[in-house]
Design a protein around this motif. Sequence first.
Motif, PDB file in Angstrom:
ATOM      1  N   ASN A 284     -55.116 -70.472 -28.906  1.00 38.71           N
ATOM      2  CA  ASN A 284     -55.168 -69.342 -27.568  1.00 38.71           C
ATOM      3  C   ASN A 284     -54.922 -69.978 -26.462  1.00 38.71           C
ATOM      4  OD1 ASN A 284     -57.618 -68.665 -27.589  1.00 38.71           O
ATOM      5  ND2 ASN A 284     -57.928 -67.160 -28.311  1.00 38.71           N
ATOM      6  N   LYS A 285     -55.531 -71.959 -26.593  1.00 38.47           N
ATOM      7  CA  LYS A 285     -56.652 -72.811 -25.670  1.00 38.47           C
ATOM      8  C   LYS A 285     -55.675 -72.582 -24.475  1.00 38.47           C
ATOM      9  CE  LYS A 285     -60.178 -75.472 -27.010  1.00 38.47           C
ATOM     10  NZ  LYS A 285     -60.161 -76.506 -27.226  1.00 38.47           N
ATOM     11  N   ILE A 286     -53.962 -72.455 -24.512  1.00 35.23           N
ATOM     12  CA  ILE A 286     -53.255 -72.631 -23.414  1.00 35.23           C
ATOM     13  C   ILE A 286     -53.137 -71.396 -22.744  1.00 35.23           C
ATOM     14  CG2 ILE A 286     -50.861 -73.526 -22.543  1.00 35.23           C
ATOM     15  CD1 ILE A 286     -51.206 -76.091 -25.703  1.00 35.23           C
ATOM     16  N   PHE A 287     -52.616 -70.559 -23.847  1.00 28.69           N
ATOM     17  CA  PHE A 287     -52.288 -69.320 -23.537  1.00 28.69           C
ATOM     18  C   PHE A 287     -53.337 -68.139 -22.684  1.00 28.69           C
ATOM     19  CE2 PHE A 287     -51.673 -64.564 -24.269  1.00 28.69           C
ATOM     20  CZ  PHE A 287     -50.644 -64.475 -22.775  1.00 28.69           C
ATOM     21  N   SER A 288     -54.881 -68.532 -22.482  1.00 28.32           N
ATOM     22  CA  SER A 288     -55.722 -68.155 -21.943  1.00 28.32           C
ATOM     23  C   SER A 288     -56.364 -68.801 -20.555  1.00 28.32           C
ATOM     24  CB  SER A 288     -57.086 -68.714 -23.060  1.00 28.32           C
ATOM     25  OG  SER A 288     -57.670 -69.622 -22.607  1.00 28.32           O
ATOM     26  N   LYS A 289     -55.989 -69.967 -20.571  1.00 28.78           N
ATOM     27  CA  LYS A 289     -55.584 -71.346 -19.557  1.00 28.78           C
ATOM     28  C   LYS A 289     -54.281 -70.389 -18.995  1.00 28.78           C
ATOM     29  CE  LYS A 289     -57.648 -75.837 -20.542  1.00 28.78           C
ATOM     30  NZ  LYS A 289     -57.502 -76.243 -21.487  1.00 28.78           N
ATOM     31  N   LEU A 290     -53.847 -70.177 -19.232  1.00 34.23           N
ATOM     32  CA  LEU A 290     -53.107 -69.074 -18.113  1.00 34.23           C
ATOM     33  C   LEU A 290     -52.956 -68.457 -17.787  1.00 34.23           C
ATOM     34  CD1 LEU A 290     -49.637 -69.925 -17.478  1.00 34.23           C
ATOM     35  CD2 LEU A 290     -48.812 -68.594 -19.548  1.00 34.23           C
ATOM     36  N   CYS A 291     -53.212 -66.949 -18.424  1.00 31.08           N
ATOM     37  CA  CYS A 291     -53.830 -66.341 -18.441  1.00 31.08           C
ATOM     38  C   CYS A 291     -54.696 -66.712 -17.300  1.00 31.08           C
ATOM     39  CB  CYS A 291     -54.955 -65.521 -19.223  1.00 31.08           C
ATOM     40  SG  CYS A 291     -53.386 -64.995 -20.821  1.00 31.08           S
ATOM     41  N   LYS A 292     -55.753 -66.989 -17.384  1.00 27.02           N
ATOM     42  CA  LYS A 292     -57.197 -67.332 -16.066  1.00 27.02           C
ATOM     43  C   LYS A 292     -56.505 -68.071 -14.977  1.00 27.02           C
ATOM     44  CE  LYS A 292     -61.643 -68.778 -15.696  1.00 27.02           C
ATOM     45  NZ  LYS A 292     -62.396 -69.374 -16.603  1.00 27.02           N
ATOM     46  N   LYS A 293     -55.013 -68.751 -15.186  1.00 26.36           N
ATOM     47  CA  LYS A 293     -54.583 -69.521 -13.987  1.00 26.36           C
ATOM     48  C   LYS A 293     -54.129 -67.862 -13.130  1.00 26.36           C
ATOM     49  CE  LYS A 293     -51.782 -72.436 -12.981  1.00 26.36           C
ATOM     50  NZ  LYS A 293     -50.751 -74.088 -13.619  1.00 26.36           N
ATOM     51  N   ASN A 294     -53.706 -66.931 -13.786  1.00 27.13           N
ATOM     52  CA  ASN A 294     -52.953 -65.515 -13.062  1.00 27.13           C
ATOM     53  C   ASN A 294     -54.647 -64.829 -12.837  1.00 27.13           C
ATOM     54  OD1 ASN A 294     -50.119 -66.373 -12.698  1.00 27.13           O
ATOM     55  ND2 ASN A 294     -50.800 -67.190 -14.782  1.00 27.13           N
ATOM     56  N   SER A 295     -54.979 -64.861 -12.782  1.00 28.07           N
ATOM     57  CA  SER A 295     -56.353 -64.176 -12.962  1.00 28.07           C
ATOM     58  C   SER A 295     -56.665 -62.687 -13.734  1.00 28.07           C
ATOM     59  CB  SER A 295     -56.593 -63.345 -11.531  1.00 28.07           C
ATOM     60  OG  SER A 295     -56.661 -64.198 -10.437  1.00 28.07           O
ATOM     61  N   ILE A 296     -56.789 -63.036 -15.028  1.00 26.19           N
ATOM     62  CA  ILE A 296     -56.086 -62.785 -15.333  1.00 26.19           C
ATOM     63  C   ILE A 296     -57.106 -62.626 -17.390  1.00 26.19           C
ATOM     64  CG2 ILE A 296     -55.222 -61.318 -17.703  1.00 26.19           C
ATOM     65  CD1 ILE A 296     -52.121 -61.207 -16.131  1.00 26.19           C
ATOM     66  N   THR A 297     -58.088 -61.782 -17.294  1.00 26.16           N
ATOM     67  CA  THR A 297     -58.932 -62.058 -17.764  1.00 26.16           C
ATOM     68  C   THR A 297     -58.016 -62.274 -19.777  1.00 26.16           C
ATOM     69  OG1 THR A 297     -60.523 -61.040 -17.134  1.00 26.16           O
ATOM     70  CG2 THR A 297     -61.625 -61.286 -19.405  1.00 26.16           C
ATOM     71  N   PHE A 298     -57.974 -63.439 -20.218  1.00 15.42           N
ATOM     72  CA  PHE A 298     -57.920 -62.954 -21.696  1.00 15.42           C
ATOM     73  C   PHE A 298     -59.167 -63.298 -22.574  1.00 15.42           C
ATOM     74  CE2 PHE A 298     -57.304 -65.104 -25.751  1.00 15.42           C
ATOM     75  CZ  PHE A 298     -56.057 -64.719 -26.073  1.00 15.42           C
ATOM     76  N   VAL A 299     -58.988 -62.643 -22.989  1.00 20.85           N
ATOM     77  CA  VAL A 299     -60.225 -61.482 -24.054  1.00 20.85           C
ATOM     78  C   VAL A 299     -60.484 -61.994 -25.360  1.00 20.85           C
ATOM     79  CG1 VAL A 299     -61.069 -59.401 -25.198  1.00 20.85           C
ATOM     80  CG2 VAL A 299     -60.075 -59.218 -23.685  1.00 20.85           C
ATOM     81  N   GLN A 300     -61.314 -63.103 -25.861  1.00 23.90           N
ATOM     82  CA  GLN A 300     -61.638 -63.645 -27.279  1.00 23.90           C
ATOM     83  C   GLN A 300     -62.075 -62.890 -28.197  1.00 23.90           C
ATOM     84  OE1 GLN A 300     -60.008 -66.928 -27.775  1.00 23.90           O
ATOM     85  NE2 GLN A 300     -59.981 -67.596 -26.227  1.00 23.90           N
ATOM     86  N   LEU A 301     -62.070 -62.670 -29.209  1.00 24.89           N
ATOM     87  CA  LEU A 301     -62.157 -62.222 -30.873  1.00 24.89           C
ATOM     88  C   LEU A 301     -63.349 -62.880 -31.350  1.00 24.89           C
ATOM     89  CD1 LEU A 301     -59.058 -60.495 -31.004  1.00 24.89           C
ATOM     90  CD2 LEU A 301     -61.005 -59.283 -30.438  1.00 24.89           C
TER      91      LEU A 301
END
Lengths: 266, 436
Positions: free
Chosen positions: A136-153
């Motif tokens: 999920n590394k790339i996707f979570s970065k994409l989220c962060k860039k858009n001010s969305i919290t990517f929740v890690q499990l």
Amino acid sequence: MISNISSVFKNCRKENRPALLTYIVAGDNTKKKSLEILKSISKYADILEIGFPHNAPTADGPQIQNSSYRALKNGIKLKDVFQIVKNYKNLRNAKPCILMGYYQMVFRYGEKKFVKKCKEVGVDGLIIVDLPWPDNKIFSKLCKKNSITFVQLLSPTTSRERMKKIISDSHDMNYFISMLSTTGGKLKVSPRKIIKNYDKIKKLNKSKNTVIGFGITKKTIKSLKKADGLVVGSALCKGITETLKKRQNPVIKLNKMVKDLKKQIS
Amino acid sequence: MKVVMLVKTSKKLYNQSNSKQPIWKMKIKKGIPLIDQHDKNGFYGGKFGGNYVAETLKKPIDDLTKLFEKFRKDKNFLKERDDLYEGYVGRPTRFIKLHNLTDHLGGAQIYAKMVSDANGGAHKIYNAITHAMLCKRAKKKYICTDTGAGYNGKMFSMVAKKFGLGCKVFMGQRDIERQKPNCDAIRKNGAEIIPVTSGSKTLVDAVSECIRYWVSNCDKVHMGIGSLVGPNIFVKICGFSTAQISKELKVQLEDEFGEIPKKLKLINCVGGGSSAYGFWSEFVDYNKNQIEFIGVEAGGSSKSKLHAAPLSKNSKLGVLHGSAAYCIQDADGQINDTESISSGLDYPSVSPIHCLLKDTGRARYTFATDEEALKAYKLVTELEEISPSLEPAHAFVEAIKIAPKLDNSNIIVVDSCGDSLKDRDIIKKHLGNYSR
């Protein structure tokens, strides 16, 4: 700027209680009803997790499966899920919303398009059940860039070494899966043991907000009060199933259930 | 894995949409088993496969991967396995010429690899044995699996009994009803069938339920997936096991012809694709003009729009059961219902390895309808002393179609990977009688 999700945890800490996170499936049992439910439980819940249903779920127990199938049977599409969030977020006192679902739905929609749409309708966070770290590394970065919290499990099977790495890549909320189970299984570990595991996670990084989920009900929620946040999902989905069976209004039932849950931890 | 699957054709090559992504050409490497041609994230050709699983399963999957990588090179492990293949499965399965069918069609010479000779009646036994051996070495006492046609469940129940393991078989309610003989066998072996009543009540739901069960019980239970699908390690274990089919076939071809024939066509049905992989794996490095691979998917009833043929009907890429592959789905990403007379092929997705074989052009995929499969079954059983199940009947459809157009220097081999006994009731219903 502090995110909506972070400020929830900050406020709850001031009140010396865990944040209450609820989960229902968007469109369960209709688009209109689920929006009404969100509005109604919003008074007591601190963060709203909203499931976008998929018909081949590999980590959900029977309760959430029922809710998902019900929503899908009533024709729910991703565009409706986004619309529900948008309508809810238009409320004056709307709480932060976290969308939760399976990667296939994001993949089909297109990762970038999905995140952009989330931002547009006011989604605060995302949980993608089957997109574990490091995939999920790339996707979570994409989220962060858009001010969305990517929740890690994090789960009881996650090794300490792995946990360290996941936490260092995490945003402002992590989700600890209490036990080896699909969602909504019976709590088969003692709350003490769960809290012990939770403490281990917190020791790795105190500043990361960590919520506990899976198997939490009105009966068990109090014993896990120590956590930064607690998620109740399957119990609520079961509540909807029961009221529908009895031809009652799920909005009233869910309102009462969430109110009771809040009372247990306040 | 050190294998790099992607070969950059030219640094200056960019696709027309002005994207920054260079065009990558998907290639198959020679001299390396296909199952091992994935990148470090488990992707074949850069996009097929992977490990889309819940966090809870990351560790059990890592553990299983380590275990498999250790034992696949372990002499004792391989010896035990080969002894089981020899004494228990009964190897090699026959390679026979279908003289009457060849004469009847008057073209290419048609042979069958009688994998249905294997103990239990299908190729699924190979994978089941490897899983039971790994389960033992992981010191687990329970094993669980999914099943569609019931063959995989039956084989797991057989090996579980042999190895003294508790066994749960997840099976769609609809399949339980239409594959009774195999269900009887599973129960007789002491395994428990867990009926799956969610969704379409077929294989797709059985696999989902099996994975869900494993999520909750991965500390005590070993899971075996019944085909060349699922998270990367399951694709590898299955392919490693069914490869036995083509190892035998290679020797048998040399015995029969003195060499590998110059014009050879290997035809196999494809559901998940475990038998097709096993039937082809030893021949991947041959030029496709010499050895052509033809995969036949389930086209469903000719009266219905539903099918189970994601490759030949050009379904889009999707993520199902832990891996990315071509998958029958709607515009929103929900998995569509499938339909086939053959439970074993009735699956909306397919192995990532077959996606690679399709996109590299190494294999050709087509489909056969329910009606065609029944007709082929009828013709083959009338002319020959063999009785293929409805899965390989799909492969026979293609053999019957192309044989008359080819001369007799062409050799067609059909993998008769299952026995018809399990389809007794369906055949009786459609053709009026069933005799064996």
